[in-house]
Motif scaffolding. Structure first.
Motif, mmCIF file in Angstrom:
data_model
loop_
_atom_site.group_PDB
_atom_site.id
_atom_site.type_symbol
_atom_site.label_atom_id
_atom_site.label_comp_id
_atom_site.label_asym_id
_atom_site.label_seq_id
_atom_site.Cartn_x
_atom_site.Cartn_y
_atom_site.Cartn_z
ATOM 1 N N GLY A 16 0.810 -1.206 0.000
ATOM 2 C CA GLY A 16 0.000 0.000 0.000
ATOM 3 C C GLY A 16 0.838 1.248 0.000
ATOM 4 N N ALA A 17 1.888 1.267 0.837
ATOM 5 C CA ALA A 17 2.761 2.440 0.904
ATOM 6 C C ALA A 17 3.454 2.663 -0.425
ATOM 7 C CB ALA A 17 3.786 2.260 2.016
ATOM 8 N N LEU A 18 3.829 1.582 -1.101
ATOM 9 C CA LEU A 18 4.491 1.699 -2.393
ATOM 10 C C LEU A 18 3.543 2.288 -3.431
ATOM 11 C CD1 LEU A 18 7.074 1.132 -3.973
ATOM 12 C CD2 LEU A 18 6.221 -1.171 -4.421
ATOM 13 N N SER A 19 2.298 1.841 -3.411
ATOM 14 C CA SER A 19 1.319 2.367 -4.364
ATOM 15 C C SER A 19 1.115 3.861 -4.172
ATOM 16 C CB SER A 19 -0.016 1.631 -4.205
ATOM 17 O OG SER A 19 0.126 0.267 -4.512
ATOM 18 N N GLU A 20 1.171 4.310 -2.919
ATOM 19 C CA GLU A 20 0.987 5.729 -2.642
ATOM 20 C C GLU A 20 2.074 6.578 -3.279
ATOM 21 O OE1 GLU A 20 0.745 6.164 1.550
ATOM 22 O OE2 GLU A 20 -1.159 5.067 1.725
ATOM 23 N N ASP A 24 -1.062 10.474 -7.864
ATOM 24 C CA ASP A 24 -0.889 11.720 -8.609
ATOM 25 C C ASP A 24 0.256 12.568 -8.073
ATOM 26 O OD1 ASP A 24 -2.655 12.025 -10.820
ATOM 27 O OD2 ASP A 24 -4.322 12.048 -9.404
ATOM 28 N N LEU A 25 1.078 13.054 -8.987
ATOM 29 C CA LEU A 25 2.205 13.905 -8.614
ATOM 30 C C LEU A 25 1.731 15.165 -7.907
ATOM 31 C CD1 LEU A 25 5.273 14.480 -8.824
ATOM 32 C CD2 LEU A 25 4.809 15.562 -11.038
ATOM 33 N N ALA A 26 0.665 15.770 -8.424
ATOM 34 C CA ALA A 26 0.092 16.984 -7.817
ATOM 35 C C ALA A 26 -1.366 16.712 -7.480
ATOM 36 C CB ALA A 26 0.198 18.158 -8.775
ATOM 37 N N PRO A 27 -1.817 17.098 -6.298
ATOM 38 C CA PRO A 27 -3.226 16.879 -5.948
ATOM 39 C C PRO A 27 -4.145 17.718 -6.822
ATOM 40 C CG PRO A 27 -2.150 18.265 -4.303
ATOM 41 C CD PRO A 27 -1.069 17.767 -5.218
ATOM 42 N N ALA A 28 -5.332 17.178 -7.061
ATOM 43 C CA ALA A 28 -6.318 17.904 -7.864
ATOM 44 C C ALA A 28 -6.852 19.103 -7.093
ATOM 45 C CB ALA A 28 -7.462 16.963 -8.240
ATOM 46 N N LEU A 29 -7.333 20.097 -7.818
ATOM 47 C CA LEU A 29 -7.987 21.243 -7.186
ATOM 48 C C LEU A 29 -9.368 20.844 -6.695
ATOM 49 C CD1 LEU A 29 -7.220 24.073 -9.792
ATOM 50 C CD2 LEU A 29 -5.996 23.633 -7.648
ATOM 51 N N THR A 30 -9.759 21.344 -5.545
ATOM 52 C CA THR A 30 -11.145 21.192 -5.116
ATOM 53 C C THR A 30 -11.995 22.178 -5.917
ATOM 54 O OG1 THR A 30 -10.979 22.885 -3.396
ATOM 55 C CG2 THR A 30 -10.362 20.619 -2.781
ATOM 56 N N ALA A 31 -13.309 22.026 -5.840
ATOM 57 C CA ALA A 31 -14.200 22.942 -6.562
ATOM 58 C C ALA A 31 -13.972 24.382 -6.096
ATOM 59 C CB ALA A 31 -15.645 22.534 -6.353
ATOM 60 N N ARG A 32 -13.776 24.560 -4.791
ATOM 61 C CA ARG A 32 -13.547 25.911 -4.269
ATOM 62 C C ARG A 32 -12.214 26.463 -4.769
ATOM 63 N NH1 ARG A 32 -14.739 29.833 -0.921
ATOM 64 N NH2 ARG A 32 -13.175 30.781 0.442
ATOM 65 N N ALA A 184 5.744 8.481 -16.784
ATOM 66 C CA ALA A 184 5.914 8.094 -15.383
ATOM 67 C C ALA A 184 4.563 7.762 -14.760
ATOM 68 C CB ALA A 184 6.590 9.219 -14.602
ATOM 69 N N LYS A 185 4.538 6.691 -13.982
ATOM 70 C CA LYS A 185 3.288 6.206 -13.410
ATOM 71 C C LYS A 185 2.647 7.222 -12.475
ATOM 72 C CE LYS A 185 1.407 1.934 -11.437
ATOM 73 N NZ LYS A 185 0.690 1.507 -12.655
ATOM 74 N N TYR A 186 3.445 8.059 -11.830
ATOM 75 C CA TYR A 186 2.869 9.052 -10.926
ATOM 76 C C TYR A 186 2.279 10.243 -11.685
ATOM 77 C CZ TYR A 186 7.589 11.003 -11.583
ATOM 78 O OH TYR A 186 8.754 11.455 -12.130
ATOM 79 N N LYS A 187 2.519 10.325 -12.989
ATOM 80 C CA LYS A 187 1.910 11.386 -13.789
ATOM 81 C C LYS A 187 0.550 10.959 -14.336
ATOM 82 C CE LYS A 187 6.310 13.464 -15.236
ATOM 83 N NZ LYS A 187 7.214 13.729 -16.382
ATOM 84 N N LEU A 188 0.445 9.711 -14.755
ATOM 85 C CA LEU A 188 -0.821 9.151 -15.235
ATOM 86 C C LEU A 188 -1.087 7.863 -14.466
ATOM 87 C CD1 LEU A 188 -0.683 9.597 -19.132
ATOM 88 C CD2 LEU A 188 -2.038 10.904 -17.491
ATOM 89 N N PRO A 189 -1.542 7.969 -13.219
ATOM 90 C CA PRO A 189 -1.704 6.779 -12.379
ATOM 91 C C PRO A 189 -2.933 5.957 -12.750
ATOM 92 C CG PRO A 189 -2.457 8.719 -11.206
ATOM 93 C CD PRO A 189 -1.872 9.205 -12.506
ATOM 94 N N GLY A 190 -2.959 4.743 -12.203
ATOM 95 C CA GLY A 190 -4.119 3.882 -12.385
ATOM 96 C C GLY A 190 -4.383 3.562 -13.841
ATOM 97 N N ASP A 191 -5.658 3.508 -14.195
ATOM 98 C CA ASP A 191 -6.048 3.173 -15.568
ATOM 99 C C ASP A 191 -6.477 4.407 -16.348
ATOM 100 O OD1 ASP A 191 -8.401 3.735 -14.262
ATOM 101 O OD2 ASP A 191 -9.504 2.004 -15.051
ATOM 102 N N ILE A 259 10.260 1.462 -17.891
ATOM 103 C CA ILE A 259 9.071 2.269 -17.596
ATOM 104 C C ILE A 259 7.810 1.565 -18.107
ATOM 105 C CG2 ILE A 259 7.878 4.431 -18.128
ATOM 106 C CD1 ILE A 259 10.640 5.799 -18.109
ATOM 107 N N ALA A 260 7.895 0.960 -19.299
ATOM 108 C CA ALA A 260 6.743 0.231 -19.840
ATOM 109 C C ALA A 260 6.378 -0.944 -18.937
ATOM 110 C CB ALA A 260 7.055 -0.264 -21.252
ATOM 111 N N THR A 261 7.390 -1.670 -18.458
ATOM 112 C CA THR A 261 7.146 -2.794 -17.552
ATOM 113 C C THR A 261 6.526 -2.310 -16.250
ATOM 114 O OG1 THR A 261 9.007 -4.040 -18.482
ATOM 115 C CG2 THR A 261 8.238 -4.694 -16.307
ATOM 116 N N LEU A 262 7.034 -1.198 -15.733
ATOM 117 C CA LEU A 262 6.510 -0.627 -14.487
ATOM 118 C C LEU A 262 5.043 -0.249 -14.651
ATOM 119 C CD1 LEU A 262 8.369 2.100 -12.384
ATOM 120 C CD2 LEU A 262 5.913 2.119 -12.676
ATOM 121 N N ARG A 263 4.722 0.391 -15.780
ATOM 122 C CA ARG A 263 3.349 0.870 -15.977
ATOM 123 C C ARG A 263 2.358 -0.285 -16.130
ATOM 124 N NH1 ARG A 263 1.655 5.781 -16.417
ATOM 125 N NH2 ARG A 263 -0.170 5.002 -17.525
ATOM 126 N N GLN A 264 2.834 -1.437 -16.584
ATOM 127 C CA GLN A 264 1.928 -2.575 -16.772
ATOM 128 C C GLN A 264 1.937 -3.539 -15.588
ATOM 129 O OE1 GLN A 264 -0.130 -2.490 -19.509
ATOM 130 N NE2 GLN A 264 0.910 -0.516 -19.714
#
Length: 454
Positions: A16-20, A24-32, A184-191, A259-264
């Motif tokens: 879990g810690a590794l996945s964190e 995302d490299l930068a947190p998303a903006l809230t609506a506010r 990089a996986k932290y730029k486009l994480p998940g699917d 990087i390709a192996t890491l992303r898959q």
């Protein structure tokens, strides 16, 4: 070779810690936060930010939509010009493009509007009942697109909008190209990359055929005969070689392959990770590699470049990411020798110190040894020449190791177009590849209509 790198448990050992570390490299903006940030935009009449955007997004317009609470309208404004607006909001070097052109840089605050984060906010929070764009009436024409990366899919999507049917031929098992395999996986994480592809394809009229390798089971000569036009979005999939003995030794790998192996990877903790890693290169891929191997648990990561900081092609923002992630950067050192142990495995690299002599890079005769269990080269990519060996493909005009095209992305061969990283000139940016594909689609459409009217 990737599979030959030394296996070590990542720092902390917890999955879990590794996945964190790859969220995302930068947190998303809230609506506010988005509302407050959009209020900073001056909605300039001459919009220097839009002029700086390779895809020509109407930045002021989409930000005003966010300010007015019309997130869907903001997203449509973005996607109309850049169908990969979600990925580009995350990976585009906004700090040297639209945000660098923002007039807020020159006021008392000295801070540009956070255009990239606002673009991401719009795309991530839009809710469409269906695809936001409708296809034009069918033209009865079918276009072949080779390569399901940003250039190829952008071209396919725009052609589908214009009423054409499209068949996309992709060598790998997934579409997305660089977004799926090379970022990089932290730029486009998940699917995220696959969800963006699914959204793009939902317009209809686009068939993707996987496992289709140009030069192996797919040939330009056949495509040219069978389809009304062909677009080549081949990318640059082959890693350049250093030309050193030991480059194929266990423990030496191309950064793009790792990087390709890491992303898959389904389990990041199962990846081979060296205790001490060297990354050779100075671009964004080199930084992506260095940061990720560090986040996977390498104890020491050293990025080595043969020139100085000012010559590095990685942006200042990327270099800062490397430094804040503990990457040691050594400049003015050129690869000289791969150091191997008695078993023939990599144990380090020898570099020759360099300097500029009469404006030319030259070795000083002084050497530096850096110990490493894994070495990753990130010195650029080139096109796989095997893809262009059939008789018709050999007629393509080349510009160095890339394909020459005119201002409308036409190649020398009538009915054959190309765009993205495989053409010259190019900046090897996802956002530019998207623009190439879009403009090429309009050129194909106009040429087909002109031919029909003749």
């Amino acid at each position: 070779m990737i599979e030959s790198l030394h296996h070590l448990p990542p720092a902390g050992g917890a999955h879990g810690a590794l996945s964190e570390r790859f969220s995302d490299l930068a947190p998303a903006l809230t609506a506010r936060q988005a509302a407050i940030e959009s209020d900073r935009c001056l909605y300039c009449y001459d919009a220097p930010c839009t002029r700086a955007c390779p895809t020509g997004i109407d930045v002021a317009s989409f930000i005003r939509n966010i300010h007015d609470g019309n997130v869907d309208g903001a997203a449509v404004t973005i996607l109309k010009q850049n169908i990969f607006g979600g990925a580009c909001a995350r990976v585009c070097p906004t700090e040297i493009l639209c945000e660098d052109a923002c007039v807020r840089n020159d006021d008392a605050e000295g801070q540009p509007v956070k255009i990239g984060l606002l673009q991401r906010h719009a795309i991530d929070n839009a809710h469409f009942a269906g695809h936001p764009f409708q296809r034009a009436p069918s033209t009865g024409r079918t276009i072949a697109v080779v390569g399901a990366g940003p250039a190829g899919l952008s071209c396919a999507h725009r052609l589908a909008m214009l009423g054409h049917d499209v068949v996309v031929f992709e060598a790998r098992e997934k579409a997305g190209g660089l977004n799926e395999y090379g970022i990089a996986k932290y730029k486009l994480p998940g699917d995220f990359a696959q969800r963006e592809v699914e959204f793009l394809l939902s317009i209809g009229g686009i068939d993707v055929q996987y496992g289709s390798v140009l030069g192996v089971n797919l040939h330009l000569q056949d495509l040219h005969a069978r389809y009304d036009a062909v677009f080549l979005g081949l990318g640059l999939g082959a890693s350049r070689r250093l030309g050193l003995t030991g480059e194929d030794a266990p423990g030496f790998a191309a950064a793009i392959d790792y990087i390709a192996t890491l992303r898959q990877a389904g389990d990041l903790a199962a990846l081979p990770v060296p205790r001490r890693a060297i990354v050779i290169g100075a671009g964004n891929t080199a930084v992506d590699m260095a940061v990720q191997i560090g986040r996977l648990g390498a104890d020491e990561v050293t990025l080595v470049y043969r020139r100085g900081y000012e010559a590095m092609s990685a942006t200042g923002h990327e270099i800062e990411i490397a430094q804040t992630n503990g990457v040691r950067i050594r400049t003015w050192a050129a690869p000289h020798e791969v150091l191997l142990d008695d078993a023939g495995r990599v144990r380090g690299m020898r570099f020759e110190r360099t300097q500029l002599t009469d404006g030319r890079l030259a070795g000083t005769g002084e050497y530096l040894d850096i110990a490493a269990d894994g070495v990753f080269k990130a010195i650029g990519q080139h096109m796989d020449e095997a893809a262009l060996l059939d008789p018709l493909a050999r007629e393509l005009e080349r510009a160095g190791d890339k394909i020459h095209v005119d201002a409308q992305f036409r190649t020398k061969l009538p009915g054959v177009y190309a765009g993205g990283d495989c053409v010259a000139p190019g900046q090897d940016l996802t956002v530019q590849a998207v623009q190439h594909g879009k403009l090429a689609a309009h050129a194909i459409h106009n040429d087909i209509l002109s031919k029909a009217e003749a």
